[in-house]
Write a protein that holds these residues in place. Structure first.
Motif, PDB file in Angstrom:
ATOM      1  N   GLY A   1       0.742  -1.641   0.376  1.00 32.23           N
ATOM      2  CA  GLY A   1      -0.819   0.030   0.116  1.00 32.23           C
ATOM      3  C   GLY A   1       0.657   1.559   0.184  1.00 32.23           C
ATOM      4  O   GLY A   1       0.368   2.479   0.446  1.00 32.23           O
ATOM      5  N   THR A   2       1.972   1.376  -0.083  1.00 30.21           N
ATOM      6  CA  THR A   2       3.706   2.479  -0.759  1.00 30.21           C
ATOM      7  C   THR A   2       2.622   3.364  -1.969  1.00 30.21           C
ATOM      8  O   THR A   2       2.517   2.378  -2.910  1.00 30.21           O
ATOM      9  N   LEU A   3       3.452   3.958  -2.069  1.00 28.33           N
ATOM     10  CA  LEU A   3       2.699   4.842  -3.003  1.00 28.33           C
ATOM     11  C   LEU A   3       4.820   5.197  -3.833  1.00 28.33           C
ATOM     12  O   LEU A   3       5.448   5.649  -2.855  1.00 28.33           O
ATOM     13  N   MET A   4       4.755   4.591  -4.959  1.00 29.35           N
ATOM     14  CA  MET A   4       6.308   4.539  -5.609  1.00 29.35           C
ATOM     15  C   MET A   4       6.260   6.027  -5.736  1.00 29.35           C
ATOM     16  O   MET A   4       7.905   6.076  -5.861  1.00 29.35           O
ATOM     17  N   GLU A   5       5.180   5.870  -7.068  1.00 33.07           N
ATOM     18  CA  GLU A   5       5.718   7.466  -7.883  1.00 33.07           C
ATOM     19  C   GLU A   5       4.587   8.127  -8.119  1.00 33.07           C
ATOM     20  O   GLU A   5       3.420   7.602  -8.243  1.00 33.07           O
ATOM     21  N   SER A   6       4.634   9.640  -8.193  1.00 34.67           N
ATOM     22  CA  SER A   6       3.070  10.305  -8.876  1.00 34.67           C
ATOM     23  C   SER A   6       4.123  11.313  -9.384  1.00 34.67           C
ATOM     24  O   SER A   6       4.935  12.317  -9.389  1.00 34.67           O
ATOM     25  N   ILE A   7       3.276  11.005 -10.727  1.00 37.37           N
ATOM     26  CA  ILE A   7       4.470  12.013 -12.040  1.00 37.37           C
ATOM     27  C   ILE A   7       2.805  12.793 -12.570  1.00 37.37           C
ATOM     28  O   ILE A   7       1.710  12.549 -12.904  1.00 37.37           O
ATOM     29  N   HIS A   8       2.536  14.619 -12.138  1.00 41.75           N
ATOM     30  CA  HIS A   8       1.744  15.460 -12.116  1.00 41.75           C
ATOM     31  C   HIS A   8       2.139  15.993 -13.682  1.00 41.75           C
ATOM     32  O   HIS A   8       2.899  16.487 -14.079  1.00 41.75           O
TER      33      HIS A   8
ATOM     34  N   ASP B   1       3.162  -7.087 -21.428  1.00 41.07           N
ATOM     35  CA  ASP B   1       4.077  -7.136 -19.772  1.00 41.07           C
ATOM     36  C   ASP B   1       3.594  -6.352 -18.963  1.00 41.07           C
ATOM     37  O   ASP B   1       4.660  -7.016 -17.807  1.00 41.07           O
ATOM     38  N   GLY B   2       3.107  -5.955 -19.051  1.00 39.89           N
ATOM     39  CA  GLY B   2       2.216  -4.788 -17.665  1.00 39.89           C
ATOM     40  C   GLY B   2       4.500  -3.869 -17.228  1.00 39.89           C
ATOM     41  O   GLY B   2       3.970  -3.331 -15.929  1.00 39.89           O
ATOM     42  N   ASN B   3       5.296  -3.240 -18.572  1.00 40.35           N
ATOM     43  CA  ASN B   3       6.010  -2.630 -18.269  1.00 40.35           C
ATOM     44  C   ASN B   3       5.508  -1.468 -18.977  1.00 40.35           C
ATOM     45  O   ASN B   3       6.821  -0.506 -18.481  1.00 40.35           O
ATOM     46  N   ARG B   4       5.031  -1.056 -19.156  1.00 42.60           N
ATOM     47  CA  ARG B   4       4.895   0.578 -19.935  1.00 42.60           C
ATOM     48  C   ARG B   4       3.198   1.189 -19.679  1.00 42.60           C
ATOM     49  O   ARG B   4       2.246  -0.023 -19.562  1.00 42.60           O
ATOM     50  N   ALA B   5       2.854   1.912 -19.742  1.00 39.90           N
ATOM     51  CA  ALA B   5       1.507   2.617 -19.421  1.00 39.90           C
ATOM     52  C   ALA B   5       1.363   4.249 -19.732  1.00 39.90           C
ATOM     53  O   ALA B   5       2.359   4.479 -20.120  1.00 39.90           O
ATOM     54  N   TYR B   6       0.310   4.074 -19.765  1.00 35.96           N
ATOM     55  CA  TYR B   6      -0.374   5.313 -21.218  1.00 35.96           C
ATOM     56  C   TYR B   6      -1.391   6.158 -19.940  1.00 35.96           C
ATOM     57  O   TYR B   6      -2.233   5.204 -19.040  1.00 35.96           O
TER      58      TYR B   6
ATOM     59  N   THR C   1      17.888  -0.686  -8.579  1.00 34.35           N
ATOM     60  CA  THR C   1      16.555  -0.816  -8.783  1.00 34.35           C
ATOM     61  C   THR C   1      15.492  -0.426  -9.702  1.00 34.35           C
ATOM     62  O   THR C   1      16.334  -0.437 -10.715  1.00 34.35           O
ATOM     63  N   LYS C   2      14.022  -0.727  -9.952  1.00 33.02           N
ATOM     64  CA  LYS C   2      13.576   0.144 -10.279  1.00 33.02           C
ATOM     65  C   LYS C   2      12.659   0.865 -10.432  1.00 33.02           C
ATOM     66  O   LYS C   2      12.260   1.459  -9.404  1.00 33.02           O
ATOM     67  N   LYS C   3      11.683   2.174 -11.322  1.00 32.61           N
ATOM     68  CA  LYS C   3      11.627   3.335 -11.260  1.00 32.61           C
ATOM     69  C   LYS C   3      10.631   3.510 -12.330  1.00 32.61           C
ATOM     70  O   LYS C   3      11.066   3.179 -13.797  1.00 32.61           O
ATOM     71  N   TRP C   4       9.478   3.530 -12.302  1.00 38.17           N
ATOM     72  CA  TRP C   4       8.605   4.224 -13.256  1.00 38.17           C
ATOM     73  C   TRP C   4       8.908   5.453 -13.622  1.00 38.17           C
ATOM     74  O   TRP C   4       8.276   6.419 -13.176  1.00 38.17           O
ATOM     75  N   VAL C   5       9.373   6.194 -14.728  1.00 41.22           N
ATOM     76  CA  VAL C   5       9.318   7.629 -15.512  1.00 41.22           C
ATOM     77  C   VAL C   5       8.615   7.674 -16.898  1.00 41.22           C
ATOM     78  O   VAL C   5       8.126   6.887 -17.475  1.00 41.22           O
ATOM     79  N   LYS C   6       8.337   8.764 -17.085  1.00 44.15           N
ATOM     80  CA  LYS C   6       7.796   9.663 -17.597  1.00 44.15           C
ATOM     81  C   LYS C   6       8.536   9.421 -19.517  1.00 44.15           C
ATOM     82  O   LYS C   6       9.705  10.552 -18.834  1.00 44.15           O
ATOM     83  N   SER C   7       8.126   8.842 -20.091  1.00 40.48           N
ATOM     84  CA  SER C   7       9.042   8.628 -21.287  1.00 40.48           C
ATOM     85  C   SER C   7       8.544   9.839 -22.513  1.00 40.48           C
ATOM     86  O   SER C   7       9.714  11.017 -22.577  1.00 40.48           O
ATOM     87  N   ILE C   8       7.807   9.812 -23.010  1.00 39.41           N
ATOM     88  CA  ILE C   8       6.857  10.807 -24.201  1.00 39.41           C
ATOM     89  C   ILE C   8       5.914  10.953 -24.076  1.00 39.41           C
ATOM     90  O   ILE C   8       5.555  10.755 -23.322  1.00 39.41           O
ATOM     91  N   HIS C   9       4.954  12.429 -24.703  1.00 42.22           N
ATOM     92  CA  HIS C   9       3.789  11.949 -24.429  1.00 42.22           C
ATOM     93  C   HIS C   9       3.545  12.726 -25.957  1.00 42.22           C
ATOM     94  O   HIS C   9       4.642  13.569 -26.878  1.00 42.22           O
ATOM     95  N   ARG C  10       2.394  13.020 -26.295  1.00 38.51           N
ATOM     96  CA  ARG C  10       1.764  12.883 -27.492  1.00 38.51           C
ATOM     97  C   ARG C  10       0.612  13.493 -27.711  1.00 38.51           C
ATOM     98  O   ARG C  10       0.041  13.282 -26.646  1.00 38.51           O
ATOM     99  N   CYS C  11       0.647  14.795 -28.472  1.00 40.93           N
ATOM    100  CA  CYS C  11      -0.790  15.671 -28.101  1.00 40.93           C
ATOM    101  C   CYS C  11      -2.170  15.481 -29.752  1.00 40.93           C
ATOM    102  O   CYS C  11      -1.491  16.251 -30.487  1.00 40.93           O
ATOM    103  N   VAL C  12      -2.826  14.296 -29.631  1.00 38.17           N
ATOM    104  CA  VAL C  12      -3.316  13.648 -30.953  1.00 38.17           C
ATOM    105  C   VAL C  12      -4.782  13.977 -30.495  1.00 38.17           C
ATOM    106  O   VAL C  12      -5.746  14.301 -31.602  1.00 38.17           O
ATOM    107  N   ASN C  13      -4.734  14.732 -29.598  1.00 35.31           N
ATOM    108  CA  ASN C  13      -6.777  14.780 -29.602  1.00 35.31           C
ATOM    109  C   ASN C  13      -7.137  16.485 -29.484  1.00 35.31           C
ATOM    110  O   ASN C  13      -5.860  17.109 -28.735  1.00 35.31           O
TER     111      ASN C  13
END
Length: 286
Positions: A222-229, A243-248, A268-280
């Motif tokens: 129940g712990t928070l690992m990362e929170s990306i605003h 595979d559970g290793n990429r999120a959108y 250790t492993k860490k979730w990071v923001k990779s890319i972003h796209r504005c298509v809508n």
């Protein structure tokens, strides 16, 4: 090319309906989506997408969530039923009532052959999928507040649910939560709504909330690992790759964010923001 005449149709004025939710089948060749008028469309996306079938809606109808099990399509809504749709005859095939009225979300798991449904009064209803019907199995312990989103881990041993200010991870066998995570508030009187959750086999829970945050939780403790605003407004949908290793994530701010799990030098492993796209140009709900 031989000459031909073109006739311009000026009396056709289409009235687009917002997409409420959408989901692809396991093979990835069919996409089901519901519109604001409760109608359901089935698109063939194997190659060039085209509308293959349409199940008409009704004025009193409601389609809040959809899911596939193999090539069978299920939905739930504010009418308080889980419907199985006949995709050949284009009408409801069967229905099962849920406990406590309106149903906001549902999800199917292929491993356990079960469907989980989240309701207005905080119940998680479980149904067994048989060869020709859907059978009520049991409910999990009641929680406070409506359940707005729900997700299985791929093995079907645990469920994640999201509601106001809270995310829970459930052990399906015991019917009790093993972890309860609070999202926190930006101000004392402003609730944080968890609009969407997803979970992988490691019980990592990804959530999107009304503060524009995409958060990554350890569902075991129940712990928070990362929170990306990463969004300027509500995050209405989050998804994981198989595979559970990429999120959108996306939402009212229609930017699509891509996150990935990386390995650091210390192992250790860490979730990071990779890319972003504005298509809508409008809200992305699913």
């Amino acid at each position: 090319m031989a000459p031909f005449k073109v006739h311009l149709v000026r009396f056709y004025d289409p009235d687009p309906k917002a997409i409420q939710c959408m989901v692809a089948n396991e093979q990835g060749d069919l996409l089901a989506l519901s519109r604001g008028d409760s109608s359901i469309e089935i698109w063939n996306v194997a190659h060039t997408p085209y509308l293959q079938k349409q199940i008409p809606g009704t004025p009193e109808g409601s389609t809040e969530s959809l899911c596939w099990y193999e090539n069978r399509l299920f939905s739930c809504g504010l009418h308080g039923f889980v419907l199985e749709h006949d995709v050949e005859r284009l009408n409801p095939k069967s229905q099962q009532a849920v406990t406590s009225g309106p149903a906001w979300c549902l999800a199917a798991n292929n491993e356990t052959k079960m469907i989980a449904v989240g309701t207005e009064e905080g119940f998680v209803n479980l149904y067994s999928i048989l060869s020709d019907s859907l059978v009520y199995d049991r409910i999990l312990d009641k929680q406070e507040g409506r359940i707005l989103c729900i997700s299985w881990n791929p093995k079907g041993t645990h469920l994640a649910t999201g509601s106001v200010d809270t995310i829970r991870v459930w052990n399906v066998d015991s019917g009790q939560p093993i972890a309860r995570m609070t999202t926190g508030r930006s101000s004392k009187n402003k609730e944080t709504i968890v609009w969407s959750v997803a979970m992988n086999n490691n019980l990592t829970v990804i959530s999107g909330d009304s503060q524009g945050r995409t958060s990554f939780w350890n569902g075991n403790n129940g712990t928070l690992m990362e929170s990306i605003h990463g969004h300027k407004a509500d995050v209405l949908t989050v998804e994981l790759n198989p595979d559970g290793n990429r999120a959108y994530s996306s939402g009212i701010d229609p930017t699509i964010m891509h996150f990935q799990l990386i390995s650091k030098n210390n192992g250790t492993k860490k979730w990071v923001k990779s890319i972003h796209r504005c298509v809508n140009t409008h809200d992305v709900r699913s």
